[in-house]
Scaffold this motif. Structure first.
Motif, short mmCIF file in Angstrom:
data_model
loop_
_atom_site.label_atom_id
_atom_site.label_comp_id
_atom_site.label_asym_id
_atom_site.label_seq_id
_atom_site.Cartn_x
_atom_site.Cartn_y
_atom_site.Cartn_z
N ALA A 71 0.76 -1.11 0.00
CA ALA A 71 -0.10 0.27 0.00
C ALA A 71 0.83 1.17 -0.02
CB ALA A 71 -0.86 -0.02 1.12
N MET A 72 1.94 1.20 0.81
CA MET A 72 2.77 2.39 0.88
C MET A 72 3.29 2.66 -0.53
SD MET A 72 4.62 2.19 4.87
CE MET A 72 5.64 3.28 4.32
N THR A 73 3.90 1.56 -1.01
CA THR A 73 4.63 1.82 -2.50
C THR A 73 3.55 2.25 -3.46
OG1 THR A 73 5.94 -0.19 -1.82
CG2 THR A 73 5.68 0.49 -4.26
N LYS A 74 2.19 1.82 -3.30
CA LYS A 74 1.37 2.40 -4.30
C LYS A 74 1.35 3.95 -4.08
CE LYS A 74 -3.62 1.58 -5.85
NZ LYS A 74 -4.67 0.74 -5.58
N MET A 75 1.24 4.20 -2.74
CA MET A 75 0.88 5.49 -2.44
C MET A 75 2.11 6.35 -2.92
SD MET A 75 -1.03 5.36 1.38
CE MET A 75 0.18 6.62 1.96
N GLU A 76 3.22 6.04 -2.70
CA GLU A 76 4.24 6.53 -3.21
C GLU A 76 4.46 7.01 -4.75
OE1 GLU A 76 7.75 4.26 -1.61
OE2 GLU A 76 7.50 5.22 0.26
N THR A 77 3.97 5.89 -5.39
CA THR A 77 4.03 5.89 -6.88
C THR A 77 2.80 6.78 -7.47
OG1 THR A 77 4.59 3.49 -6.92
CG2 THR A 77 3.70 4.37 -8.92
N GLU A 78 1.61 6.85 -6.65
CA GLU A 78 0.63 7.92 -7.09
C GLU A 78 1.04 9.15 -6.89
OE1 GLU A 78 -2.60 6.40 -4.90
OE2 GLU A 78 -3.10 4.78 -6.07
N THR A 79 1.84 9.41 -5.55
CA THR A 79 2.29 10.67 -5.20
C THR A 79 3.52 11.22 -6.34
OG1 THR A 79 2.03 10.31 -2.94
CG2 THR A 79 3.54 11.99 -3.50
N GLU A 80 4.25 10.35 -6.77
CA GLU A 80 5.36 10.67 -7.69
C GLU A 80 4.61 11.03 -8.98
OE1 GLU A 80 7.93 7.48 -8.21
OE2 GLU A 80 8.54 7.58 -6.12
N MET A 81 3.54 10.40 -9.31
CA MET A 81 2.79 10.58 -10.56
C MET A 81 2.30 11.90 -10.57
SD MET A 81 1.74 6.75 -11.74
CE MET A 81 -0.03 7.42 -12.27
N GLU A 82 1.36 12.27 -9.37
CA GLU A 82 0.83 13.23 -9.10
C GLU A 82 1.65 14.53 -9.29
OE1 GLU A 82 -0.83 12.73 -5.41
OE2 GLU A 82 -2.72 11.70 -6.08
N MET A 83 2.76 14.46 -8.67
CA MET A 83 3.98 15.48 -8.52
C MET A 83 4.66 15.79 -9.95
SD MET A 83 3.49 16.66 -5.77
CE MET A 83 5.09 17.90 -5.68
N GLU A 84 4.63 14.75 -10.76
CA GLU A 84 5.20 14.81 -12.11
C GLU A 84 4.00 15.59 -12.94
OE1 GLU A 84 7.06 15.27 -15.57
OE2 GLU A 84 7.89 14.70 -13.46
N THR A 85 2.72 15.26 -12.77
CA THR A 85 1.51 16.08 -13.75
C THR A 85 1.56 17.50 -13.16
OG1 THR A 85 0.34 14.08 -13.41
CG2 THR A 85 -0.84 16.04 -13.92
N LEU A 86 2.06 17.81 -11.72
CA LEU A 86 1.77 18.92 -11.33
C LEU A 86 3.25 19.85 -11.95
CD1 LEU A 86 0.95 21.49 -9.51
CD2 LEU A 86 2.21 20.08 -7.56
N ASN A 87 4.17 19.32 -11.99
CA ASN A 87 5.38 19.96 -12.48
C ASN A 87 5.15 20.16 -13.92
OD1 ASN A 87 6.95 19.94 -10.30
ND2 ASN A 87 7.83 17.92 -10.32
N GLN A 88 4.53 19.28 -14.61
CA GLN A 88 4.16 19.35 -16.07
C GLN A 88 3.35 20.44 -16.36
OE1 GLN A 88 5.46 18.12 -19.08
NE2 GLN A 88 4.38 19.61 -20.19
N PHE A 89 2.31 20.85 -15.41
CA PHE A 89 1.36 21.91 -15.61
C PHE A 89 1.88 23.26 -15.32
CE2 PHE A 89 -1.66 24.66 -13.19
CZ PHE A 89 -2.71 24.56 -14.32
N MET A 90 3.03 23.19 -14.10
CA MET A 90 3.71 24.39 -13.95
C MET A 90 4.81 24.71 -15.19
SD MET A 90 4.49 24.36 -9.82
CE MET A 90 5.43 22.84 -9.78
N ARG A 91 5.16 23.78 -15.65
CA ARG A 91 6.17 24.18 -17.02
C ARG A 91 5.12 24.65 -18.03
NH1 ARG A 91 8.68 19.36 -15.44
NH2 ARG A 91 7.58 17.88 -16.74
N GLU A 92 3.91 24.47 -18.17
CA GLU A 92 3.20 25.04 -19.15
C GLU A 92 2.60 26.56 -18.72
OE1 GLU A 92 0.17 22.19 -19.45
OE2 GLU A 92 1.39 20.77 -20.17
N ILE A 93 2.70 26.73 -17.60
CA ILE A 93 2.15 28.13 -16.94
C ILE A 93 2.73 29.37 -17.76
CG2 ILE A 93 2.10 29.65 -14.84
CD1 ILE A 93 1.34 26.85 -13.51
N PRO A 94 4.03 29.49 -18.17
CA PRO A 94 4.41 30.72 -18.71
C PRO A 94 3.75 31.02 -20.04
CG PRO A 94 6.40 29.28 -17.79
CD PRO A 94 5.22 28.49 -17.56
N GLU A 95 3.26 29.92 -20.49
CA GLU A 95 2.44 30.21 -21.69
C GLU A 95 1.12 31.11 -21.67
OE1 GLU A 95 1.57 26.29 -23.50
OE2 GLU A 95 3.82 25.84 -23.30
#
Length: 159
Positions: A41-65
């Motif tokens: 369960a912890m590994t699954k949560m860590e993987t989900e958190t990593e994916m969420e943070m990558e999505t957030l980082n991608q969103f932030m990279r698009e913000i200057p547009e």
């Protein structure tokens, strides 16, 4: 004959109870199983958190547009543009529920006012992003906060 049947029945009951008794008698096996489930369960949560943070980082990279954000040199999770809007305001306007969830999961301020005194909930309702609005309400957005024009989020609701 009846005695033999009773004896056979007793053996059957004893055999059926045996695996349960073994598990109860061997608590380390049950503990190992519980520990294994927790680790999974912890590994699954860590993987989900990593994916969420990558999505957030991608969103932030698009913000200057976006025009209101193009003059920003550095954008992070707590950036505020020249009008006072946050990443949460932008994600709400874009109806990005995934970003809203990630930001709020990471203790982002929910009722921060931006341009014209709008909170993210004001933005969601004005943009008719009702799923985002419902999520913000569920997470505790203030329904009574007023914008610069003295209107609550519900005052902006068009029915």
């Amino acid at each position: 004959l009846r005695l033999v049947c009773l004896m056979d029945e007793q053996k059957y009951i004893t055999k059926r109870k045996h695996p349960t008794q073994t598990t109860a008698a061997n608590p380390s096996s049950a503990q190992n199983h519980a520990t294994s489930k927790r680790k999974t369960a912890m590994t699954k949560m860590e993987t989900e958190t990593e994916m969420e943070m990558e999505t957030l980082n991608q969103f932030m990279r698009e913000i200057p547009e976006y025009p209101d954000w193009c003059e920003m040199e550095k954008i992070d999770m707590f950036s505020i543009n020249a009008y006072g809007d946050t990443i949460l305001h932008l994600a709400t306007c874009q109806n990005r529920l995934d970003i809203l969830k990630t930001l709020l999961k990471n203790d982002f301020p929910l009722n921060k006012k931006g341009e014209h005194g709008y909170t993210a909930l004001h933005e969601a309702i004005e943009q008719q992003n009702y799923l985002a609005a419902l999520y913000l309400i569920k997470m505790g957005a203030d329904l009574l906060v007023k914008n610069d024009a003295g209107k609550t989020p519900l005052d902006l609701l068009e029915i």
